[in-house]
Every structure is written in structure tokens, then in C-alpha cells.
Design an enzyme around this catalytic site. Structure first.
Site, mmCIF file in Angstrom:
data_model
loop_
_atom_site.group_PDB
_atom_site.id
_atom_site.type_symbol
_atom_site.label_atom_id
_atom_site.label_comp_id
_atom_site.label_asym_id
_atom_site.label_seq_id
_atom_site.Cartn_x
_atom_site.Cartn_y
_atom_site.Cartn_z
ATOM 1 N N SER A 27 3.097 -2.094 10.381
ATOM 2 C CA SER A 27 4.540 -2.222 10.621
ATOM 3 C C SER A 27 5.061 -3.637 10.388
ATOM 4 O O SER A 27 5.920 -4.109 11.124
ATOM 5 C CB SER A 27 4.898 -1.738 12.033
ATOM 6 N N GLU A 46 -5.704 -4.622 10.535
ATOM 7 C CA GLU A 46 -4.666 -3.618 10.729
ATOM 8 C C GLU A 46 -4.944 -2.832 12.009
ATOM 9 O O GLU A 46 -5.715 -1.853 11.981
ATOM 10 C CB GLU A 46 -4.636 -2.646 9.546
ATOM 11 N N GLY A 105 2.746 -1.134 4.279
ATOM 12 C CA GLY A 105 2.861 0.289 3.974
ATOM 13 C C GLY A 105 4.308 0.679 3.751
ATOM 14 O O GLY A 105 4.867 0.508 2.668
ATOM 15 N N GLY A 106 4.935 1.187 4.804
ATOM 16 C CA GLY A 106 6.294 1.719 4.689
ATOM 17 C C GLY A 106 7.285 0.780 4.007
ATOM 18 O O GLY A 106 8.058 1.211 3.134
ATOM 19 N N ASN A 157 0.879 -1.170 0.000
ATOM 20 C CA ASN A 157 0.000 0.000 0.000
ATOM 21 C C ASN A 157 0.915 1.218 0.000
ATOM 22 O O ASN A 157 1.472 1.573 1.025
ATOM 23 C CB ASN A 157 -0.891 -0.020 1.259
ATOM 24 N N TRP A 158 1.041 1.813 -1.177
ATOM 25 C CA TRP A 158 1.993 2.926 -1.316
ATOM 26 C C TRP A 158 1.489 4.209 -0.650
ATOM 27 O O TRP A 158 2.241 5.151 -0.461
ATOM 28 C CB TRP A 158 2.269 3.207 -2.797
ATOM 29 N N LYS A 159 0.208 4.254 -0.341
ATOM 30 C CA LYS A 159 -0.415 5.472 0.196
ATOM 31 C C LYS A 159 -0.110 6.657 -0.741
ATOM 32 O O LYS A 159 0.030 6.448 -1.950
ATOM 33 C CB LYS A 159 0.057 5.709 1.632
ATOM 34 N N GLU A 178 -6.940 4.947 7.595
ATOM 35 C CA GLU A 178 -6.699 6.364 7.291
ATOM 36 C C GLU A 178 -7.922 6.980 6.615
ATOM 37 O O GLU A 178 -8.231 8.157 6.818
ATOM 38 C CB GLU A 178 -5.424 6.508 6.441
ATOM 39 N N GLY A 204 2.371 2.358 10.712
ATOM 40 C CA GLY A 204 3.363 3.411 10.535
ATOM 41 C C GLY A 204 4.061 3.826 11.816
ATOM 42 O O GLY A 204 4.746 4.846 11.860
ATOM 43 N N HIS A 229 -9.571 1.438 4.586
ATOM 44 C CA HIS A 229 -8.311 1.614 5.319
ATOM 45 C C HIS A 229 -8.550 2.570 6.494
ATOM 46 O O HIS A 229 -9.333 3.515 6.375
ATOM 47 C CB HIS A 229 -7.224 2.161 4.385
HETATM 48 P P1 PGA Z 1 2.678 0.261 7.625
HETATM 49 O O1 PGA Z 1 1.249 0.513 6.949
HETATM 50 O O2 PGA Z 1 3.196 -1.043 7.104
HETATM 51 O O3 PGA Z 1 3.511 1.420 7.228
HETATM 52 O O4 PGA Z 1 2.442 0.206 9.119
HETATM 53 C C1 PGA Z 1 0.357 -0.533 6.734
HETATM 54 C C2 PGA Z 1 -0.925 0.007 6.153
HETATM 55 O O5 PGA Z 1 -1.345 1.105 6.537
HETATM 56 O O6 PGA Z 1 -1.559 -0.646 5.294
#
Ligand code: PGA
Length: 252
Positions: free
Chosen positions: A215, A170, A236-237, A9-11, A100, A176, A98
Site C-alpha cells: 500500500s 512487504e 501494486g495497486g 507489480n501489475w500482478k 501471493e 492491497g 512474492h
Molecule cells: P500493493 O501491492 O501496493 O497493492 O499493496 C504491493 C505488492 O504486492 O507488491
């Protein structure tokens, strides 16, 4: 046996130059190491880069995905992107709900259920995200929050579509932050989600992939992915660094 799925997930990250570099590195890393027969890989990219990434992924064993989609089919919805637009670029997956989007864009369980149905009707695989905040976990509400998030979606979809969804657990406090749920903590929630899916249909529930996200990194991926109900990761990251993303795919 469920095939593992590792989805990046590149966001809101990336650029034409950075995407080319990242996907070129991931493609060449995958060639030698990972058999596409053992694990599915996807990258969920920002919508303006669909065309670019579709081109870069041509012939690769990496599917394209989106990070969100409109609950409407078409029309006067300024700023929205439709399932039909995703299909034109061969998107296979779409993340819905998600945390967010729930937190910053006030997406409700009901809206997320509508997006899930819209995605399924278009033949896309929705990756339905659920997860509790730190306050909710500390208040002992993890199970009820997560169950309610999934229930609203399950109530909206047909039994015949159940096996077509992917669920991602999640925990919001792990996204993050560098804090990860322990494998046992994650497994407990995944097992509960699986039970909930079984109530709708036991056979289909056994096929639904439940990803962990929050994470996930090369150094914790293996132990998380070893749990019986953790069927992959939403990354994500670590999906923005080719070496890390490849290491997680390798672990899966
Ligand atoms: P993260 O993000 O791996 O940076 O914690 C995961 C996500 O939000 O899908």
C-alpha cells in the site's frame, strides 16, 4: 549512495489496450519531470505482455520486469516461464517469492532461493520478497520470519552476487489493504535486513537496495522513502494508475 528503485507489480492485471494507455502516460509523465539519473523505474508485467511492453518501453528509461520465473532451465514444466524467455524480451528484473506466490502457490523458501540463483545466473536482477503475516506480527515473530526467509536465499547465493539482488520487505497485512507500515516500523525491519546482509558481506550489503511494498501510495511514499534503509518501492495497486505511479517516482 544507493539509487532508488520504483518497481510496479501489475500482478494479474492489464490488457493490450490498458497497457498501451498506462505506459504511454507514464512515459510522457517521466519525460518532463524525473531525471533517469536519480531513480530507476521498472514495471513487472504479466508474461503474455512482455513483447508488447518491450516495444512500448523502447527508448524509455523504464526497465521491463517479470513477476515470477521457473527454477528450472528448460524442459517439461508445463506452464512455467524460463529465465531465457525473460532475457529474449530484455527483462531486467524478476520478482521472486512474492507473498501471493508463497501463500497461493505454496512456494517455499527453498524454491525461492533456487529461483533467485537461476535469475542471477541469467544476469537478471531478482527482487526477493520477504514479509510477515498479521498473525506473525502480532505473535512477535516478524524478525524471525523475515530473517529466515532472507537467510535461505543468502545461503544459496555467492558472495559475489550479493550486491546484484534487490530485497523487498512487504508485510503481508499491508498488501492491497490500504494499511501501510509506518515509516518507523518499516525502517526497523529494513535495518535488520541490512544487518543480515552485512553478515554475508559488509561492502555488498551497503549496495543492496531494500524496497518497501504494501500500500505505498502518493500520500505516504515520501515519508517512507525518506528512511535511511528504504531504497525504493514495490508498488501494486498504485502502479496501475499513471498519476499515482508517477507521483511515487517523483517522491523517490
Ligand atoms: P500493493 O501491492 O501496493 O497493492 O499493496 C504491493 C505488492 O504486492 O507488491
Amino acid at each position: 549512495m544507493r539509487r532508488k528503485l520504483v518497481a510496479g507489480n501489475w500482478k494479474m492485471n492489464g490488457s493490450l489496450a490498458a497497457n498501451t494507455l498506462l505506459l504511454t502516460e507514464i512515459k510522457s509523465g517521466l519525460k518532463g519531470n524525473v531525471s533517469s539519473a536519480t531513480c530507476d523505474v521498472a514495471v513487472c508485467v504479466p508474461a503474455p505482455y512482455f513483447a508488447q511492453c518491450q516495444g512500448l518501453l523502447n527508448g524509455a528509461a523504464i526497465a521491463l520486469g517479470a513477476q515470477d520465473v521457473s527454477s528450472h532451465e528448460a524442459g517439461a514444466y508445463t506452464g512455467e516461464v524460463s529465465t531465457g524467455m525473460l532475457q529474449e524480451f530484455d527483462c531486467r528484473y524478476v520478482i521472486v517469492g512474492h507473498s501471493e506466490r508463497r501463500a497461493y502457490f505454496a512456494e517455499s523458501n527453498e524454491l525461492i532461493a533456487q529461483k533467485t540463483v537461476r535469475a542471477l545466473n541469467a544476469g537478471l536482477t531478482p527482487i526477493v520478497c520477504v514479509g510477515e503475516t498479521l498473525a506473525q506480527r502480532e505473535a512477535g515473530e516478524t524478525d524471525s520470519v523475515v530473517a529466515e526467509q532472507l537467510n535461505v536465499v543468502l545461503a544459496a547465493i555467492a558472495v559475489s552476487d550479493l550486491a546484484k539482488i534487490v530485497v523487498a520487505y512487504e508485510p503481508v497485512w499491508a498488501i492491497g489493504t490500504g494499511k501501510t507500515a509506518t515509516p518507523a516500523m518499516a525502517q526497523e525491519v529494513h535495518a535488520m535486513l541490512r544487518k543480515q546482509l552485512q553478515v554475508k558481506n559488509a561492502e555488498a550489503a551497503a549496495q543492496v537496495r531494500i524496497l518497501y511494498g504494501g500500500s505505498m501510495k502518493p500520500d505516504n511514499a515520501q515519508e517512507l522513502l525518506a528512511m535511511s534503509d528504504i531504497d525504493g518501492g514495490l508498488i501494486g495497486g498504485a502502479a496501475l494508475k499513471s498519476a499515482d505511479f508517477l507521483a511515487i517516482i517523483q517522491a523517490a
